[in-house]
Write a protein that holds these residues in place. Structure first.
Motif, PDB file in Angstrom:
ATOM      1  N   SER A 142       0.827  -1.217   0.039  1.00 40.56           N
ATOM      2  CA  SER A 142       0.023   0.151   0.049  1.00 40.56           C
ATOM      3  C   SER A 142       0.884   1.116  -0.066  1.00 40.56           C
ATOM      4  O   SER A 142       2.015   1.260   0.783  1.00 40.56           O
ATOM      5  CB  SER A 142      -0.966  -0.047   1.079  1.00 40.56           C
ATOM      6  N   ALA A 144       0.240   3.369   1.495  1.00 31.80           N
ATOM      7  CA  ALA A 144       0.290   4.041   3.173  1.00 31.80           C
ATOM      8  C   ALA A 144       1.479   3.763   3.726  1.00 31.80           C
ATOM      9  O   ALA A 144       1.812   4.400   4.836  1.00 31.80           O
ATOM     10  CB  ALA A 144      -0.714   3.432   3.983  1.00 31.80           C
ATOM     11  N   ALA A 145       2.487   2.924   2.874  1.00 28.66           N
ATOM     12  CA  ALA A 145       3.664   2.651   3.760  1.00 28.66           C
ATOM     13  C   ALA A 145       4.693   3.635   3.197  1.00 28.66           C
ATOM     14  O   ALA A 145       5.946   3.396   3.411  1.00 28.66           O
ATOM     15  CB  ALA A 145       3.953   1.324   3.389  1.00 28.66           C
ATOM     16  N   MET A 150       1.239   8.612   2.859  1.00 30.88           N
ATOM     17  CA  MET A 150       1.195   8.811   4.467  1.00 30.88           C
ATOM     18  C   MET A 150      -0.266   9.781   4.562  1.00 30.88           C
ATOM     19  O   MET A 150      -0.263  10.728   4.401  1.00 30.88           O
ATOM     20  CB  MET A 150       2.155   9.131   5.062  1.00 30.88           C
ATOM     21  N   TYR A 154      -3.498   5.976   9.910  1.00 29.54           N
ATOM     22  CA  TYR A 154      -2.847   4.546   9.172  1.00 29.54           C
ATOM     23  C   TYR A 154      -1.490   4.193   9.763  1.00 29.54           C
ATOM     24  O   TYR A 154      -0.775   3.486   9.050  1.00 29.54           O
ATOM     25  CB  TYR A 154      -3.167   4.722   7.619  1.00 29.54           C
ATOM     26  N   GLY A 158      -0.140   1.104   7.879  1.00 25.90           N
ATOM     27  CA  GLY A 158       0.993   1.402   6.929  1.00 25.90           C
ATOM     28  C   GLY A 158       2.133   0.815   7.448  1.00 25.90           C
ATOM     29  O   GLY A 158       3.159   0.274   6.704  1.00 25.90           O
ATOM     30  N   LYS A 161       2.155  -2.836   6.186  1.00 26.59           N
ATOM     31  CA  LYS A 161       2.425  -2.973   4.732  1.00 26.59           C
ATOM     32  C   LYS A 161       3.731  -2.573   4.479  1.00 26.59           C
ATOM     33  O   LYS A 161       4.301  -3.277   3.485  1.00 26.59           O
ATOM     34  CB  LYS A 161       1.482  -1.840   4.013  1.00 26.59           C
ATOM     35  N   SER A 186       2.115  -1.428  -4.768  1.00 25.03           N
ATOM     36  CA  SER A 186       1.517  -0.487  -3.633  1.00 25.03           C
ATOM     37  C   SER A 186       0.427   0.539  -4.211  1.00 25.03           C
ATOM     38  O   SER A 186       0.978   1.645  -4.920  1.00 25.03           O
ATOM     39  CB  SER A 186       2.641   0.512  -3.181  1.00 25.03           C
TER      40      SER A 186
END
Length: 252
Positions: A142, A144-145, A150, A154, A158, A161, A186
């Motif tokens: 994702s 999110a990582a 960001m 999360y 995150g 992930k 991702s």
């Protein structure tokens, strides 16, 4: 015929990946957890286009079920394709849950870890004896990582992930002796059933996400599924240990 296993393929990115992989002439073993109807719909869509698919139940958050799942995979390979190995693994199954850092409970953290990190780690280990040399693995991570994706709320999701991104690189290194490639994708914000159909329940968030995306819209499952299928294909035989952001340029 080459065979792929796609976890979490009853809807969303997993369903799209299974269909896109099947369109490239690959047989598919797809898994579901709680949404059998969706999995059977995926099988029907693949068969309608002349492909072959089998749906098996799997809870990636329960490692004790993995040996039994491996046995079911071996039986499906033998009965459906007369094979004792498979070629591709897509670790896609997961779920999303948000909470601000100060509100994240240990129980929530542990559940995310079991499903998003521990599950793919030990499922891959369990299935490794059945994975053919020269095969390929794709992990769904994702953005999110990544710095680009960001968003507050999360931190736990995150983090897991991000762990999967690192695991991807280690698997690529250790499995290279068998010619097995390992990459991850991702996704950015994608219109799926994640977080209990959040986009259906809160459509008002979509314009804001689209505005932050360089290409001007929310991602669709096929945007990701096609990349997963392509990474498994021979065209990408020289790509390994990479994490590819598939977000339409989120926060670009």
């Amino acid at each position: 015929m080459q065979i792929a296993i796609v976890t979490g393929a009853s809807s969303g990115i997993g369903q799209s990946a299974a269909i896109q992989i099947a369109r490239r002439g690959t047989g598919v073993i797809l898994t579901y957890h709680g949404n059998q109807d969706g999995a059977l719909e995926t099988v029907a869509m693949i068969e309608k286009e002349g492909g072959a698919a089998v749906a098996l139940p799997l809870d990636v958050g329960d490692t004790t079920s993995f040996p039994g799942f491996r046995d079911a995979v071996a039986a499906s390979l033998r009965d459906t394709w007369q094979r004792d190995t498979f070629d591709f693994l897509v670790n896609n199954a997961g779920f999303g849950r948000m909470a601000m850092f100060e509100d994240t409970t240990e129980a929530m953290f542990d559940t995310l870890m079991r499903v998003l990190l521990k599950g793919p780690y030990f499922l891959t280990q369990t299935l490794l004896p059945l994975l053919a040399d020269g095969g390929a693995i794709v992990n769904t991570t994702s953005n999110a990582a990544l710095r680009s994706g960001m968003e507050p709320g999360y931190s736990a999701y995150g983090t897991m992930k991000g762990g999967l991104v690192v695991l991807t690189r280690y698997l690529a290194k250790e499995l290279s002796t068998r010619g097995i490639r390992v990459n991850s994708v991702s996704p950015g914000s994608t219109r799926t059933r994640i977080a209990d159909n959040a986009f259906e329940r809160f459509p008002e968030v979509i314009p804001g996400l689209a505005a932050k995306t360089a290409l001007g819209r929310l991602g669709e499952p096929d945007d990701i599924g096609m990349v997963i299928a392509t990474l498994l294909s021979g065209e990408c035989h020289w790509i390994t240990a990479q994490d590819i952001e598939v977000s339409g340029g989120f926060n670009l």
